[in-house]
Design a protein around this motif. Structure first.
Motif, PDB file in Angstrom:
ATOM      1  N   CYS A   1     -22.387 -49.283 -19.365  1.00  0.00           N
ATOM      2  CA  CYS A   1     -23.603 -48.686 -19.252  1.00  0.00           C
ATOM      3  C   CYS A   1     -23.878 -48.184 -17.572  1.00  0.00           C
ATOM      4  O   CYS A   1     -24.603 -47.204 -17.476  1.00  0.00           O
ATOM      5  CB  CYS A   1     -24.809 -49.661 -19.958  1.00  0.00           C
ATOM      6  N   ALA A   2     -23.468 -49.245 -16.683  1.00  0.00           N
ATOM      7  CA  ALA A   2     -23.637 -48.973 -15.377  1.00  0.00           C
ATOM      8  C   ALA A   2     -22.957 -47.713 -15.077  1.00  0.00           C
ATOM      9  O   ALA A   2     -23.338 -47.221 -14.021  1.00  0.00           O
ATOM     10  CB  ALA A   2     -23.198 -50.223 -14.790  1.00  0.00           C
ATOM     11  N   ALA A   3     -21.674 -47.613 -15.829  1.00  0.00           N
ATOM     12  CA  ALA A   3     -20.810 -46.405 -15.271  1.00  0.00           C
ATOM     13  C   ALA A   3     -21.450 -44.943 -16.120  1.00  0.00           C
ATOM     14  O   ALA A   3     -20.530 -44.081 -16.001  1.00  0.00           O
ATOM     15  CB  ALA A   3     -19.563 -46.819 -15.631  1.00  0.00           C
ATOM     16  N   GLY A   4     -22.536 -45.337 -16.822  1.00  0.00           N
ATOM     17  CA  GLY A   4     -22.951 -43.996 -17.440  1.00  0.00           C
ATOM     18  C   GLY A   4     -22.757 -43.965 -18.968  1.00  0.00           C
ATOM     19  O   GLY A   4     -22.913 -42.488 -19.484  1.00  0.00           O
ATOM     20  N   PHE A   5     -22.088 -44.768 -19.323  1.00  0.00           N
ATOM     21  CA  PHE A   5     -21.541 -44.667 -20.923  1.00  0.00           C
ATOM     22  C   PHE A   5     -22.760 -45.249 -21.881  1.00  0.00           C
ATOM     23  O   PHE A   5     -23.377 -46.021 -21.524  1.00  0.00           O
ATOM     24  CB  PHE A   5     -20.207 -45.385 -21.432  1.00  0.00           C
TER      25      PHE A   5
ATOM     26  N   CYS B   1     -11.851 -57.098 -16.328  1.00  0.00           N
ATOM     27  CA  CYS B   1     -11.492 -56.825 -14.893  1.00  0.00           C
ATOM     28  C   CYS B   1     -10.900 -55.288 -15.086  1.00  0.00           C
ATOM     29  O   CYS B   1     -11.201 -54.576 -14.029  1.00  0.00           O
ATOM     30  CB  CYS B   1     -10.425 -57.648 -14.527  1.00  0.00           C
ATOM     31  N   LEU B   2     -10.209 -54.997 -15.929  1.00  0.00           N
ATOM     32  CA  LEU B   2      -9.471 -53.759 -16.233  1.00  0.00           C
ATOM     33  C   LEU B   2     -10.748 -52.724 -16.179  1.00  0.00           C
ATOM     34  O   LEU B   2     -10.721 -51.503 -15.494  1.00  0.00           O
ATOM     35  CB  LEU B   2      -8.611 -53.783 -17.244  1.00  0.00           C
ATOM     36  N   ILE B   3     -11.717 -52.994 -17.023  1.00  0.00           N
ATOM     37  CA  ILE B   3     -12.641 -51.945 -17.417  1.00  0.00           C
ATOM     38  C   ILE B   3     -13.532 -51.845 -16.181  1.00  0.00           C
ATOM     39  O   ILE B   3     -13.931 -50.804 -15.774  1.00  0.00           O
ATOM     40  CB  ILE B   3     -13.447 -52.462 -18.488  1.00  0.00           C
ATOM     41  N   GLN B   4     -13.883 -52.785 -15.179  1.00  0.00           N
ATOM     42  CA  GLN B   4     -14.540 -52.642 -14.118  1.00  0.00           C
ATOM     43  C   GLN B   4     -14.029 -51.941 -13.039  1.00  0.00           C
ATOM     44  O   GLN B   4     -14.499 -51.091 -12.367  1.00  0.00           O
ATOM     45  CB  GLN B   4     -14.774 -54.277 -13.603  1.00  0.00           C
ATOM     46  N   THR B   5     -12.438 -52.343 -13.016  1.00  0.00           N
ATOM     47  CA  THR B   5     -11.627 -51.438 -12.077  1.00  0.00           C
ATOM     48  C   THR B   5     -11.500 -50.084 -12.552  1.00  0.00           C
ATOM     49  O   THR B   5     -11.519 -49.207 -11.697  1.00  0.00           O
ATOM     50  CB  THR B   5     -10.263 -52.107 -12.113  1.00  0.00           C
ATOM     51  N   LEU B   6     -11.360 -49.545 -13.790  1.00  0.00           N
ATOM     52  CA  LEU B   6     -11.261 -48.221 -14.180  1.00  0.00           C
ATOM     53  C   LEU B   6     -12.805 -47.522 -13.965  1.00  0.00           C
ATOM     54  O   LEU B   6     -12.633 -46.393 -13.439  1.00  0.00           O
ATOM     55  CB  LEU B   6     -10.855 -48.247 -15.601  1.00  0.00           C
ATOM     56  N   TYR B   7     -13.939 -48.089 -14.192  1.00  0.00           N
ATOM     57  CA  TYR B   7     -15.136 -47.351 -14.520  1.00  0.00           C
ATOM     58  C   TYR B   7     -16.122 -47.735 -13.369  1.00  0.00           C
ATOM     59  O   TYR B   7     -16.937 -46.828 -13.239  1.00  0.00           O
ATOM     60  CB  TYR B   7     -15.613 -47.715 -15.833  1.00  0.00           C
ATOM     61  N   ILE B   8     -16.072 -48.791 -12.767  1.00  0.00           N
ATOM     62  CA  ILE B   8     -16.929 -48.882 -11.622  1.00  0.00           C
ATOM     63  C   ILE B   8     -16.227 -48.588 -10.332  1.00  0.00           C
ATOM     64  O   ILE B   8     -16.649 -47.867  -9.374  1.00  0.00           O
ATOM     65  CB  ILE B   8     -17.325 -50.532 -11.522  1.00  0.00           C
ATOM     66  N   LYS B   9     -15.003 -49.001  -9.935  1.00  0.00           N
ATOM     67  CA  LYS B   9     -14.242 -48.934  -8.934  1.00  0.00           C
ATOM     68  C   LYS B   9     -13.601 -47.341  -9.018  1.00  0.00           C
ATOM     69  O   LYS B   9     -12.897 -46.754  -7.840  1.00  0.00           O
ATOM     70  CB  LYS B   9     -13.163 -49.969  -8.617  1.00  0.00           C
ATOM     71  N   LYS B  10     -13.614 -46.833 -10.359  1.00  0.00           N
ATOM     72  CA  LYS B  10     -13.211 -45.811 -10.458  1.00  0.00           C
ATOM     73  C   LYS B  10     -11.531 -45.307 -10.038  1.00  0.00           C
ATOM     74  O   LYS B  10     -11.065 -44.368  -9.519  1.00  0.00           O
ATOM     75  CB  LYS B  10     -13.758 -44.601  -9.913  1.00  0.00           C
ATOM     76  N   MET B  11     -10.568 -46.416 -10.197  1.00  0.00           N
ATOM     77  CA  MET B  11      -9.332 -46.178 -10.013  1.00  0.00           C
ATOM     78  C   MET B  11      -8.418 -45.662 -11.250  1.00  0.00           C
ATOM     79  O   MET B  11      -8.750 -45.634 -12.336  1.00  0.00           O
ATOM     80  CB  MET B  11      -8.623 -47.819  -9.711  1.00  0.00           C
ATOM     81  N   PRO B  12      -7.513 -44.945 -10.676  1.00  0.00           N
ATOM     82  CA  PRO B  12      -6.613 -44.357 -11.809  1.00  0.00           C
ATOM     83  C   PRO B  12      -5.936 -45.184 -12.767  1.00  0.00           C
ATOM     84  O   PRO B  12      -5.934 -46.507 -12.256  1.00  0.00           O
ATOM     85  CB  PRO B  12      -5.661 -43.602 -11.035  1.00  0.00           C
ATOM     86  N   ILE B  13      -5.496 -44.861 -13.689  1.00  0.00           N
ATOM     87  CA  ILE B  13      -5.019 -45.925 -15.010  1.00  0.00           C
ATOM     88  C   ILE B  13      -3.927 -46.679 -14.008  1.00  0.00           C
ATOM     89  O   ILE B  13      -3.909 -47.958 -14.367  1.00  0.00           O
ATOM     90  CB  ILE B  13      -4.341 -45.138 -16.334  1.00  0.00           C
ATOM     91  N   GLU B  14      -3.033 -46.245 -13.424  1.00  0.00           N
ATOM     92  CA  GLU B  14      -1.849 -47.001 -12.958  1.00  0.00           C
ATOM     93  C   GLU B  14      -2.457 -48.213 -11.918  1.00  0.00           C
ATOM     94  O   GLU B  14      -1.971 -49.093 -12.003  1.00  0.00           O
ATOM     95  CB  GLU B  14      -0.810 -45.997 -12.073  1.00  0.00           C
ATOM     96  N   GLN B  15      -3.322 -47.733 -10.984  1.00  0.00           N
ATOM     97  CA  GLN B  15      -3.625 -48.792 -10.145  1.00  0.00           C
ATOM     98  C   GLN B  15      -4.390 -49.519 -10.576  1.00  0.00           C
ATOM     99  O   GLN B  15      -4.701 -50.696 -10.310  1.00  0.00           O
ATOM    100  CB  GLN B  15      -4.429 -47.874  -8.765  1.00  0.00           C
ATOM    101  N   ALA B  16      -5.487 -49.234 -11.572  1.00  0.00           N
ATOM    102  CA  ALA B  16      -6.280 -50.294 -12.186  1.00  0.00           C
ATOM    103  C   ALA B  16      -5.351 -51.194 -12.921  1.00  0.00           C
ATOM    104  O   ALA B  16      -5.917 -52.335 -13.053  1.00  0.00           O
ATOM    105  CB  ALA B  16      -7.227 -49.388 -13.469  1.00  0.00           C
TER     106      ALA B  16
END
Length: 203
Positions: free
Chosen positions: A24-28, A165-180
């Protein structure tokens, strides 16, 4: 969409709440389907258009090395007879003592879930998610932008922690899949019992 077939047997309300808050914080807007909602028929009718689908469910390799994803629907020989005949679903046991449920394979995804993953990132939280190339290929063939899962067996608690952790890294820190995925493995570590880690496949 969070599809949580484990909710009746292994509920984790903190996980559900944290996933919801993060996205939700990421706009979903998040749709949550829990426990007895997760049936064979539900998966057939899953709406199209989700950007992210998280599958919190048991999974296991059958004797033929095909991966089966466990629903929460109790197994009955007289239900889904056509799908059973075509070997798209089968009975599955999470442990030796558990009640059998219906489980689906890559063929079910191909024939009964066509079009469900177009433009979607799929996170499959169960065991051995990366050990069946057929199911990965089918999900990516349907237009998924990526598929993230485990290299072998994983405990539910470890998978919950890593997925958050993965979801926070992907959608809050906005890292690409590989880095996340890499960051999650570094931060959370491998499964303490099995030594497995998250990995990913993209088209």
């Amino acid at each position: 969409a969070l599809i949580d077939a484990l909710y009746t047997t292994f509920p984790n309300k903190n996980f559900t709440r944290s996933i919801n808050e993060t996205l939700c914080a990421a706009g979903f807007k998040v749709d949550v389907f829990q426990g007895n909602d997760v049936t064979v028929e539900f998966l057939k009718k899953l709406p199209i258009g989700y950007k992210l689908i998280i599958l919190r469910m048991h999974s296991a390799l059958a004797a033929n090395n095909q991966l089966y994803l466990f629903t929460a629907e109790p197994y009955s020989i007289g239900k889904h007879t056509q799908e059973q005949y075509l070997q798209l679903v089968k009975e599955a046991y999470a442990t030796n003592n558990s009640q059998p449920v219906f489980a689906i394979n890559w063929g079910f995804i191909k024939k009964c879930m066509s079009g469900k993953f177009n433009g979607t990132l799929v996170v499959m939280m169960g065991c051995d998610g990366l050990r069946d190339p057929l199911i990965i290929k089918e999900i990516l063939n349907q237009g998924a932008i990526g598929y993230i899962s485990w290299t072998g067996p994983v405990s539910i608690s470890h998978s919950d922690k890593a997925t958050l952790c993965l979801i926070q890294t992907l959608y809050i820190k906005k890292m690409p899949i590989e880095q996340a995925v890499e960051k999650t493995n570094t931060q959370i570590g491998e499964d303490p019992a099995w030594g497995t880690v998250l990995d990913y496949r993209v088209p």
